[in-house]
Enzyme design. Structure first.
Site, PDB file in Angstrom:
ATOM      1  N   GLY A  32       0.932  -1.167  -0.179  1.00 47.23           N
ATOM      2  CA  GLY A  32       0.041   0.025  -0.058  1.00 47.23           C
ATOM      3  C   GLY A  32       0.928   1.248  -0.080  1.00 47.23           C
ATOM      4  N   ARG A  60      -7.018  -6.230   9.711  1.00 44.93           N
ATOM      5  CA  ARG A  60      -5.941  -6.481  10.673  1.00 44.93           C
ATOM      6  C   ARG A  60      -6.725  -6.623  12.148  1.00 44.93           C
ATOM      7  NH1 ARG A  60      -0.484  -3.729   9.493  1.00 44.93           N
ATOM      8  NH2 ARG A  60       0.352  -5.260   8.200  1.00 44.93           N
ATOM      9  N   GLN A  67       0.494   7.968   4.547  1.00 38.41           N
ATOM     10  CA  GLN A  67       0.522   7.617   3.032  1.00 38.41           C
ATOM     11  C   GLN A  67      -0.488   8.595   2.167  1.00 38.41           C
ATOM     12  OE1 GLN A  67      -0.778   3.553   2.557  1.00 38.41           O
ATOM     13  NE2 GLN A  67       0.831   2.783   3.591  1.00 38.41           N
ATOM     14  N   ASP A  69       1.234   0.080  12.965  1.00 36.57           N
ATOM     15  CA  ASP A  69       1.543  -1.492  12.404  1.00 36.57           C
ATOM     16  C   ASP A  69       2.005  -2.440  13.496  1.00 36.57           C
ATOM     17  OD1 ASP A  69       1.396  -0.661   9.975  1.00 36.57           O
ATOM     18  OD2 ASP A  69       3.301   0.133   9.565  1.00 36.57           O
ATOM     19  N   SER A 122      -3.375   9.233   7.949  1.00 33.95           N
ATOM     20  CA  SER A 122      -2.509   8.605   7.218  1.00 33.95           C
ATOM     21  C   SER A 122      -1.423   9.093   6.637  1.00 33.95           C
ATOM     22  CB  SER A 122      -3.408   7.832   6.089  1.00 33.95           C
ATOM     23  OG  SER A 122      -2.747   7.505   5.232  1.00 33.95           O
ATOM     24  N   LYS A 152      -5.736  -2.392   6.171  1.00 31.07           N
ATOM     25  CA  LYS A 152      -4.360  -2.862   6.215  1.00 31.07           C
ATOM     26  C   LYS A 152      -4.109  -4.085   5.323  1.00 31.07           C
ATOM     27  CE  LYS A 152      -2.516   0.570   8.563  1.00 31.07           C
ATOM     28  NZ  LYS A 152      -1.999   1.672   7.912  1.00 31.07           N
TER      29      LYS A 152
HETATM   30  C1  S3P Z   1       3.211   3.964   6.210  1.00 29.22           C
HETATM   31  C2  S3P Z   1       1.925   4.452   6.679  1.00 29.22           C
HETATM   32  C3  S3P Z   1       1.030   3.598   7.494  1.00 29.22           C
HETATM   33  C4  S3P Z   1       1.786   2.336   7.705  1.00 29.22           C
HETATM   34  C5  S3P Z   1       2.513   1.772   6.740  1.00 29.22           C
HETATM   35  C6  S3P Z   1       3.443   2.676   6.307  1.00 29.22           C
HETATM   36  C7  S3P Z   1       4.179   4.816   5.533  1.00 29.22           C
HETATM   37  O1  S3P Z   1      -0.018   3.418   6.645  1.00 29.22           O
HETATM   38  O2  S3P Z   1       0.733   1.440   8.088  1.00 29.22           O
HETATM   39  O3  S3P Z   1       3.195   0.518   6.912  1.00 29.22           O
HETATM   40  O4  S3P Z   1       5.386   4.435   5.339  1.00 29.22           O
HETATM   41  O5  S3P Z   1       3.794   6.071   5.142  1.00 29.22           O
HETATM   42  P1  S3P Z   1      -1.183   4.696   6.667  1.00 29.22           P
HETATM   43  O6  S3P Z   1      -0.596   5.631   6.175  1.00 29.22           O
HETATM   44  O7  S3P Z   1      -2.295   3.973   5.534  1.00 29.22           O
HETATM   45  O8  S3P Z   1      -1.733   4.699   8.230  1.00 29.22           O
END
Ligand code: S3P
Length: 456
Positions: free
Chosen positions: A112, A370, A188, A339, A186, A366
């Site tokens: 993701g 999860r 991400q 995580d 988030s 996730k």
């Molecule tokens: C991450 C953000 C998290 C995390 C993922 C890595 C990142 O996700 O769960 O393993 O590197 O930005 P979310 O942004 O969806 O919370």
């Protein structure tokens, strides 16, 4: 699928035959180990390297499936990416807005993070790219990223049902800077908007109610972008990025991933008599919620040495086994340990008393659901567990019967958490498929065995 002339992938992940694995209780865990490179920083180092003009050198890159997919995507978008051995990589970037139309789809496998960050990077370029992934990634929400990217000017020209993969994104010809308040905490999502905003003139602003991991912000500064971060409300941040910088190549030394170190760490807390030293663990406060929580539970975790490496806080930790007590984990801590809940739930199962982990809605989207997968993992091993709304409640009595077969649902962290549970439960714990562990922690079983764990 990824074509030839690319980087080596782990055949086990692509095998249609699952690879079961069993963990059983053994002697105390002893030794000194280093978890592999941080996954979040590894993805970002490759992406920022590809957006800088010139050569970025990376050491300690996580050579797990997820990150290799991002390396391949950067190559397909026009960067020159070389694997030099021993975790060293070099990326010759094409500059902000400089990606070229990829000849083949970008396949992010199980990742993701890779997918959402690259969606952002592509959204700021006048190109069209198709994004895809494995069965787990195809179930995960992408609309949350597509919405702000549409405001910036990118268009999803083809998208699966409910905003899912596979999808084709046409990047913006003239990206528009936006002010964006993510509806969910988030990193991400935040990172996708900032990456798209790099190509826009003027200032792109992200306002977070709950601060999430800030590796994108730190790395933007490291690569020479003009970025201002201010506190916002009680737990949030306001991040303003000046668009169209020329990113300068920068060396990146990737610290050990705290989300991976969490597995040997919790295993060492649980097996009586254990003493384990974990080297080079990143302790960025926005990733350190598990350490805070375990210490509240009475865990003996000492910081032997702390330093700053390439803009990130890093520490050597000494972990010793001991009894744990249940605690209440507040919802506002969730982004700093998002995580780590499956492995915290394992620690809670061995603790005495109730552990209530609040506000875990995001766990449902996730690599698997999860929240459900964690509860099932505990239940089939004789642990009393309940999901109440978005909270997970584990009632521990100091021992775990074990003996369960755990369904991992293509989720690496469920697999590793269940195996950690099996290293201390009365009967062995089996997982249906350990192959996805290679997405984030290649060498997990060997590292655990080096400490004395019985995994077969
Ligand atoms: C991450 C953000 C998290 C995390 C993922 C890595 C990142 O996700 O769960 O393993 O590197 O930005 P979310 O942004 O969806 O919370």
């Amino acid at each position: 699928m990824i074509g030839p002339a690319s980087f080596p992938l782990d055949p086990a992940v692509h095998d249609t035959v699952p690879t079961p694995m069993t963990a059983r209780r053994g002697a105390a865990l002893k030794g000194r180990v280093r978890a592999p490179g941080d996954k979040s920083i590894s993805h970002r180092a490759l992406i920022f390297g590809a957006l800088a003009v010139g050569e970025t050198r990376i050491s300690g890159l996580l050579e797990g499936e997820d990150v290799i997919r991002t390396a391949e995507a950067m190559r397909r978008l026009g960067a020159t990416v070389r694997q030099e051995g021993g975790g060293r990589w070099s990326v010759h970037g094409v500059g902000v807005g400089g990606f070229a139309d990829p000849a083949e789809p970008l396949d992010f496998g199980n990742s993701g993070t890779g997918c959402r960050l690259v969606l952002g990077a592509v959204a700021g370029c006048p190109i069209t790219a198709t994004f895809d992934g494995d069965a787990s990634l195809r179930k995960r929400p992408m609309q949350r990223v597509l919405d702000p990217l549409a405001r910036i000017g990118a268009k999803a020209v083809k998208v699966g049902d409910g905003g899912r993969l596979p999808l084709t994104l046409a990047g913006a010809r003239d990206p528009i800077p936006i002010v964006y308040e993510p509806p969910v905490a988030s990193a991400q999502l935040k990172s996708a908007v900032l990456l798209a905003g790099l190509a826009a003139p003027g200032e792109t602003t992200v306002i977070e109610t709950e601060a999430t991991r800030d590796h994108t912000e730190r790395m933007l500064i490291h690569f020479g972008a003009d970025l201002r971060v201010e506190p916002h409300g009680s737990h949030g941040r306001r991040i303003a990025l000046k668009g169209q910088p020329e990113l300068a190549p920068a060396d990146v030394a990737v610290p050990a991933d705290p989300s991976s170190a969490a597995f040997p760490l919790v295993a060492a807390l649980l097996a009586p008599g254990s003493e384990v030293i974990l080297d080079g663990v990143m302790t960025n406060p926005l990733r350190a919620g598990l350490l805070t929580t375990l210490r509240e539970m009475g865990a003996r975790i000492e910081t032997l040495e702390s330093r700053n490496e390439g803009g990130e806080d890093v520490a050597t930790l000494r972990v010793r086994a001991g009894s744990l007590a249940g605690v209440d984990v507040p919802a506002e801590r969730a982004p700093t340990m998002i995580d780590e809940y499956p492995v915290l739930a394992v620690a809670a199962a061995f603790a005495r008393g109730e552990t209530r982990m609040r506000g875990l809605k995001e766990l449902r989207v996730k690599e698997s659901d999860r929240l459900a997968a964690t509860a099932d993992m505990l239940r089939v091993n004789g642990v009393e567990v309940e999901i109440a709304g978005d909270d997970l409640i584990v009632s521990g009595n100091g021992r775990v019967p074990g003996g369960g077969h755990v369904a991992t649902h293509m989720d690496h962290r469920i697999a590793m958490s269940a195996l950690v549970m099996g290293t201390a439960s009365e009967k062995p714990v089996q997982v249906d498929d350990a192959s996805f562990i290679a997405t984030s922690f290649p060498g997990f079983a060997d590292l655990m065995r080096a400490l004395g764990a019985e995994l077969a």
